[in-house]
Design a protein around this motif. Structure first.
Motif, PDB file in Angstrom:
ATOM      1  N   VAL A  88       1.070  -1.206  -0.013  1.00 17.14           N
ATOM      2  CA  VAL A  88      -0.009   0.132   0.020  1.00 17.14           C
ATOM      3  C   VAL A  88       0.799   1.184  -0.048  1.00 17.14           C
ATOM      4  O   VAL A  88       0.630   2.174  -0.664  1.00 17.14           O
ATOM      5  CB  VAL A  88      -0.831   0.116   1.220  1.00 17.14           C
ATOM      6  CG1 VAL A  88      -1.699   1.293   1.381  1.00 17.14           C
ATOM      7  CG2 VAL A  88      -2.026  -1.080   1.045  1.00 17.14           C
ATOM      8  N   ASP A  89       1.929   1.373   0.772  1.00 17.49           N
ATOM      9  CA  ASP A  89       2.857   2.503   0.639  1.00 17.49           C
ATOM     10  C   ASP A  89       3.434   2.612  -0.721  1.00 17.49           C
ATOM     11  O   ASP A  89       3.815   3.697  -0.938  1.00 17.49           O
ATOM     12  CB  ASP A  89       4.078   2.179   1.787  1.00 17.49           C
ATOM     13  CG  ASP A  89       3.407   2.314   3.122  1.00 17.49           C
ATOM     14  OD1 ASP A  89       2.118   2.621   3.567  1.00 17.49           O
ATOM     15  OD2 ASP A  89       4.355   1.679   4.120  1.00 17.49           O
ATOM     16  N   GLY A  90       3.800   1.697  -1.248  1.00 14.05           N
ATOM     17  CA  GLY A  90       4.361   1.869  -2.768  1.00 14.05           C
ATOM     18  C   GLY A  90       3.344   2.350  -3.686  1.00 14.05           C
ATOM     19  O   GLY A  90       3.871   3.333  -4.470  1.00 14.05           O
ATOM     20  N   LEU A  91       2.097   1.848  -3.632  1.00 14.34           N
ATOM     21  CA  LEU A  91       1.239   2.224  -4.361  1.00 14.34           C
ATOM     22  C   LEU A  91       0.909   3.839  -4.094  1.00 14.34           C
ATOM     23  O   LEU A  91       0.474   4.673  -4.757  1.00 14.34           O
ATOM     24  CB  LEU A  91      -0.136   1.471  -4.280  1.00 14.34           C
ATOM     25  CG  LEU A  91       0.101  -0.044  -4.915  1.00 14.34           C
ATOM     26  CD1 LEU A  91      -1.239  -0.936  -4.486  1.00 14.34           C
ATOM     27  CD2 LEU A  91       0.207   0.095  -6.558  1.00 14.34           C
ATOM     28  N   SER A  92       0.843   4.023  -2.703  1.00 11.52           N
ATOM     29  CA  SER A  92       0.403   5.432  -2.451  1.00 11.52           C
ATOM     30  C   SER A  92       1.594   6.597  -2.934  1.00 11.52           C
ATOM     31  O   SER A  92       1.378   7.523  -3.346  1.00 11.52           O
ATOM     32  CB  SER A  92       0.587   5.596  -0.876  1.00 11.52           C
ATOM     33  OG  SER A  92      -0.587   4.873  -0.384  1.00 11.52           O
ATOM     34  N   PHE A  93       2.833   6.057  -2.883  1.00  8.50           N
ATOM     35  CA  PHE A  93       3.986   6.871  -3.367  1.00  8.50           C
ATOM     36  C   PHE A  93       3.817   7.052  -4.892  1.00  8.50           C
ATOM     37  O   PHE A  93       3.800   8.126  -5.545  1.00  8.50           O
ATOM     38  CB  PHE A  93       5.354   6.221  -3.289  1.00  8.50           C
ATOM     39  CG  PHE A  93       6.437   6.700  -4.147  1.00  8.50           C
ATOM     40  CD1 PHE A  93       6.858   8.029  -3.668  1.00  8.50           C
ATOM     41  CD2 PHE A  93       6.918   6.144  -5.329  1.00  8.50           C
ATOM     42  CE1 PHE A  93       7.732   8.619  -4.584  1.00  8.50           C
ATOM     43  CE2 PHE A  93       7.686   6.588  -5.967  1.00  8.50           C
ATOM     44  CZ  PHE A  93       8.319   7.979  -5.581  1.00  8.50           C
ATOM     45  N   ILE A  94       3.269   5.963  -5.713  1.00  7.96           N
ATOM     46  CA  ILE A  94       2.909   6.097  -7.079  1.00  7.96           C
ATOM     47  C   ILE A  94       1.917   7.207  -7.435  1.00  7.96           C
ATOM     48  O   ILE A  94       1.948   7.868  -8.251  1.00  7.96           O
ATOM     49  CB  ILE A  94       2.702   4.798  -7.839  1.00  7.96           C
ATOM     50  CG1 ILE A  94       3.700   3.890  -7.566  1.00  7.96           C
ATOM     51  CG2 ILE A  94       2.242   4.834  -9.174  1.00  7.96           C
ATOM     52  CD1 ILE A  94       5.280   4.362  -8.220  1.00  7.96           C
TER      53      ILE A  94
END
Length: 418
Positions: free
Chosen positions: A217-223
């Motif tokens: 989720v953190d990775g997708l939030s960064f994107i």
């Protein structure tokens, strides 16, 4: 005055190889990619010998690429949170076992098309976990100013293998059959396992332990927050989906356009690989002098024109020369997507960001391979390659609305944060 500074001229494509640990990991990547290239020749030619349709043969590329689309994000999260050396070792061991099984089945003539595709998918799954761990390790092994060279070298390892692997793979298939190609692939994984066994990476910075789903989720939030990385994703997908016809249909191009066999097939892939080596070797030099947008548009035009000329059936030698040019254009763009992602992503998130870009890139190859296989089944191999080439000239023009982010801007932001 705050101005964008280009990379120091002392940084070259080969500079990262002066770092011993990076050199060790790069060598392991080269060996693994060599085995994968030989395995691809064996799988694609085995299906060609079984007189499968173009859509089935093109699915070899889809089966190899789809896992990198489906698994890359969780693999990237794991690479950011766990021991990357252990991840690479487990992936290589699983791929070794799969290659041995595939070799045995092929030797016993029990490798049906769907078994070949299924085990190719398993091998792709191993690569899906191996690559993010390798990419995430790069930033800890070389200085920031050498990231461009390291990214180009990572792609260079892939394409040096693609240069030698298909040519040697074609000879192996002719003399020993597809099972021999699969066994050579298994042997390459053993070599990588040996390299990883002696690698002793520096301890990674301590990071908070979070659940894998939270890391994803953190990775997708960064994107979601990064317009620059979102642009890279769109450009990577459109480029690879449009241009994947030549890679997916190469065994059929050998058979139908050149009336050749497995040796000609290996030579065609080797020509693409030679061009890719040239492109990767010059990536740092070109990147220091041109913007990412100019490089991406030029790469698409060069690749597209080469595919159009190849579809005109000019003969073996002109086709090989055209594919050298096409390979150089292809790798310039893919190198640019990788470097841009590395530079625009904070280090704690780089494994996930690289995994997402890898997922989208190989997702483009998977979708494009299936699509161009269908087009070839309906209209013909030459027509599919020509259509792909024509679109490759047009597709990069979306940069008018979505230009590639400037690497100088990323360098300037990083210097402010340091």
């Amino acid at each position: 005055m705050d101005i964008a500074k280009p990379e120091p001229r002392s940084a070259t494509t080969l500079s990262p190889l002066t770092h011993g640990q990076y050199r060790l990991i790069w060598t392991s990547s080269l060996v693994a990619n060599f085995g994968n290239a030989v395995q691809s020749v064996g799988a694609a030619w085995l299906l060609t010998e079984l007189r499968q349709s173009p859509s089935i043969i093109a699915l070899v590329q889809t089966a190899a690429s789809l896992p990198l689309m489906l698994l890359a994000l969780p693999a990237g999260a794991i690479a950011d949170l766990r021991d990357r050396r252990a991840i690479m070792l487990v992936a290589q061991l699983a791929m070794f076992a799969t290659s041995v099984l595939l070799a045995i089945l092929a030797y016993r003539h029990q490798a049906s098309p769907w078994i070949v595709l299924a085990l190719t998918f398993v091998l792709g799954s191993g690569i899906a976990f191996f690559n993010p761990a390798l990419s995430a390790s790069t930033g800890t092994l070389v200085p920031r100013e050498e990231l461009a060279g390291a990214a180009a070298l990572n792609i260079l390892a892939f394409n040096v293998a693609r240069t030698l692997g298909p040519a040697i793979g074609g000879v192996i298939v002719v003399t020993g059959g597809s099972s021999a190609a699969f066994m050579l692939n298994a042997a390459s994984y053993l070599a990588v396992i040996g390299v990883l066994a002696v690698w002793r990476p520096a301890p990674a910075p301590a990071t908070a332990r979070v659940p894998i789903h939270r890391a994803i989720v953190d990775g997708l939030s960064f994107i979601g927050r990064s317009s620059q990385v979102r642009t890279i994703l769109i450009r990577a997908f459109t480029f690879t989906a449009t241009g994947s016809a030549a890679w997916a249909l190469m065994p059929l191009a050998s058979r139908d356009l050149l009336h050749g066999g497995s040796v000609e097939f290996g030579l065609l892939l080797a020509a693409l690989g030679i061009g890719a080596v040239i492109g990767a070797g010059s990536a740092t030099y070109i990147r220091q002098r041109f913007s990412s947008e100019v490089i991406t548009r030029a790469a698409g035009a060069i690749y597209g024109c080469s595919c159009l000329a190849t579809a005109a059936r000019p003969g073996l030698v002109p086709t090989l020369l055209l594919l050298v040019v096409a390979g150089a254009g292809w790798v310039q763009a893919l190198s640019g997507f990788s470097v841009a992602t590395q530079l625009w992503t904070p280090r704690p998130l780089v494994g996930r960001a690289m995994a997402i870009v890898s997922s989208v890139t190989f997702g483009g190859i998977a979708v494009g391979s299936w699509l161009w296989g269908y087009v070839a089944s309906v209209w013909g191999v030459g027509e599919a390659i020509a259509a792909s080439g024509g679109l490759m000239i047009i597709i990069p023009l979306i940069g008018i609305w979505l230009p590639m982010p400037r690497h100088q801007d990323a360098d300037r932001i990083a210097m402010r944060q340091e």
